[in-house]
Design a protein around this motif. Structure first.
Motif, short mmCIF file in Angstrom:
data_model
loop_
_atom_site.label_atom_id
_atom_site.label_comp_id
_atom_site.label_asym_id
_atom_site.label_seq_id
_atom_site.Cartn_x
_atom_site.Cartn_y
_atom_site.Cartn_z
N PHE A 238 6.04 3.44 8.58
CA PHE A 238 4.57 3.47 8.65
C PHE A 238 3.89 3.26 7.29
CE2 PHE A 238 5.92 5.94 12.36
CZ PHE A 238 5.42 5.09 13.33
N GLU A 239 4.55 2.50 6.42
CA GLU A 239 3.92 2.09 5.17
C GLU A 239 3.27 0.73 5.41
OE1 GLU A 239 6.62 3.40 1.59
OE2 GLU A 239 7.81 2.48 3.18
N PHE A 240 2.09 0.52 4.84
CA PHE A 240 1.40 -0.76 4.97
C PHE A 240 1.81 -1.61 3.77
CE2 PHE A 240 -2.63 -3.36 5.06
CZ PHE A 240 -2.38 -3.93 6.29
N LEU A 241 2.62 -2.64 4.03
CA LEU A 241 3.23 -3.44 2.98
C LEU A 241 2.81 -4.90 3.07
CD1 LEU A 241 6.83 -2.03 3.40
CD2 LEU A 241 5.15 -1.34 1.70
N VAL A 242 2.99 -5.60 1.97
CA VAL A 242 2.75 -7.03 1.94
C VAL A 242 4.11 -7.73 1.93
CG1 VAL A 242 2.62 -7.17 -0.58
CG2 VAL A 242 1.51 -8.90 0.80
N GLY A 243 4.20 -8.85 2.65
CA GLY A 243 5.44 -9.60 2.72
C GLY A 243 5.30 -10.97 2.10
N ASP A 244 6.40 -11.67 2.04
CA ASP A 244 6.44 -13.04 1.54
C ASP A 244 5.88 -13.96 2.62
OD1 ASP A 244 7.03 -15.51 0.48
OD2 ASP A 244 9.18 -15.19 0.37
N PRO A 245 4.84 -14.76 2.32
CA PRO A 245 4.26 -15.63 3.35
C PRO A 245 5.26 -16.62 3.95
CG PRO A 245 2.87 -15.60 1.40
CD PRO A 245 4.13 -14.86 1.06
N TYR B 232 16.07 -2.36 8.54
CA TYR B 232 15.89 -0.95 8.18
C TYR B 232 16.89 -0.13 8.97
CZ TYR B 232 13.70 3.61 7.59
OH TYR B 232 13.46 4.92 7.30
N GLU B 233 17.74 0.61 8.27
CA GLU B 233 18.79 1.42 8.88
C GLU B 233 19.65 0.59 9.84
OE1 GLU B 233 17.13 4.97 10.54
OE2 GLU B 233 16.60 5.77 8.56
N ASP B 234 20.07 -0.58 9.39
CA ASP B 234 20.94 -1.50 10.14
C ASP B 234 20.32 -2.00 11.44
OD1 ASP B 234 22.89 -1.35 8.18
OD2 ASP B 234 23.86 0.38 9.11
N SER C 34 5.60 -1.06 8.18
CA SER C 34 7.05 -0.95 8.24
C SER C 34 7.43 0.15 9.24
CB SER C 34 7.60 -0.62 6.86
OG SER C 34 7.30 0.71 6.51
N PRO C 35 8.71 0.25 9.59
CA PRO C 35 9.14 1.33 10.50
C PRO C 35 8.86 2.73 9.94
CG PRO C 35 10.82 -0.37 10.38
CD PRO C 35 9.79 -0.70 9.35
N CYS D 299 7.90 -6.57 12.84
CA CYS D 299 6.67 -5.88 12.47
C CYS D 299 5.49 -6.83 12.62
CB CYS D 299 6.75 -5.37 11.03
SG CYS D 299 8.14 -4.28 10.73
N PRO D 300 4.48 -6.50 13.43
CA PRO D 300 3.31 -7.37 13.58
C PRO D 300 2.59 -7.56 12.25
CG PRO D 300 3.31 -5.64 15.23
CD PRO D 300 4.39 -5.31 14.26
N VAL D 301 2.11 -8.77 12.02
CA VAL D 301 1.47 -9.14 10.76
C VAL D 301 -0.04 -9.21 10.93
CG1 VAL D 301 1.14 -11.10 9.18
CG2 VAL D 301 3.44 -10.37 9.80
N ARG D 302 -0.75 -8.74 9.92
CA ARG D 302 -2.19 -8.93 9.81
C ARG D 302 -2.44 -9.67 8.50
NH1 ARG D 302 -5.60 -3.75 9.57
NH2 ARG D 302 -5.80 -4.16 7.36
N TRP D 303 -3.01 -10.86 8.58
CA TRP D 303 -3.24 -11.68 7.39
C TRP D 303 -4.50 -11.21 6.69
CZ3 TRP D 303 0.25 -15.18 5.70
CH2 TRP D 303 1.24 -15.58 6.60
N GLU D 304 -4.40 -11.03 5.36
CA GLU D 304 -5.55 -10.63 4.56
C GLU D 304 -5.64 -11.53 3.34
OE1 GLU D 304 -5.85 -6.53 3.64
OE2 GLU D 304 -5.58 -5.91 5.73
N TRP D 305 -6.89 -11.85 2.96
CA TRP D 305 -7.13 -12.71 1.81
C TRP D 305 -6.95 -11.90 0.53
CZ3 TRP D 305 -7.43 -17.63 0.68
CH2 TRP D 305 -7.95 -18.01 -0.55
#
Length: 78
Positions: free
Chosen positions: A48-55, A19-21, A45-46, A26-32
């Motif tokens: 402050f959006e709560f996003l899902v990533g690729d496992p 993000y911006e070079d 994300s930087p 980002c700490p991960v919280r696993w959710e089912w």
């Protein structure tokens, strides 16, 4: 019969995004997610959006032995 889900990934996990070079950990919280049928890594994300990533791209943080590192540093200065 109730279908059981697999265990949640244990330990500390981070998700690295650019993000911006700057590479941000980002700490991960696993959710089912039942629609996906598995555990997915969610992170803030930087912006402050709560996003899902690729496992597959989530990285586990290895435990560090702080006491061993502290003892090593004390002996280096003695």
């Amino acid at each position: 019969m109730k279908k059981t889900r697999p265990r949640r990934p244990n330990g500390r996990w981070v998700y690295y995004i650019m993000y911006e070079d700057i590479l941000w950990p980002c700490p991960v919280r696993w959710e089912w997610e039942s629609g996906y049928g598995g555990w997915l890594p969610f992170y803030y994300s930087p912006t402050f959006e709560f996003l899902v990533g690729d496992p597959e791209k989530a990285q586990r943080i290895a435990k560090s032995n702080v006491r061993q590192r502290r003892d090593h540093d004390e002996h280096a200065y003695a």
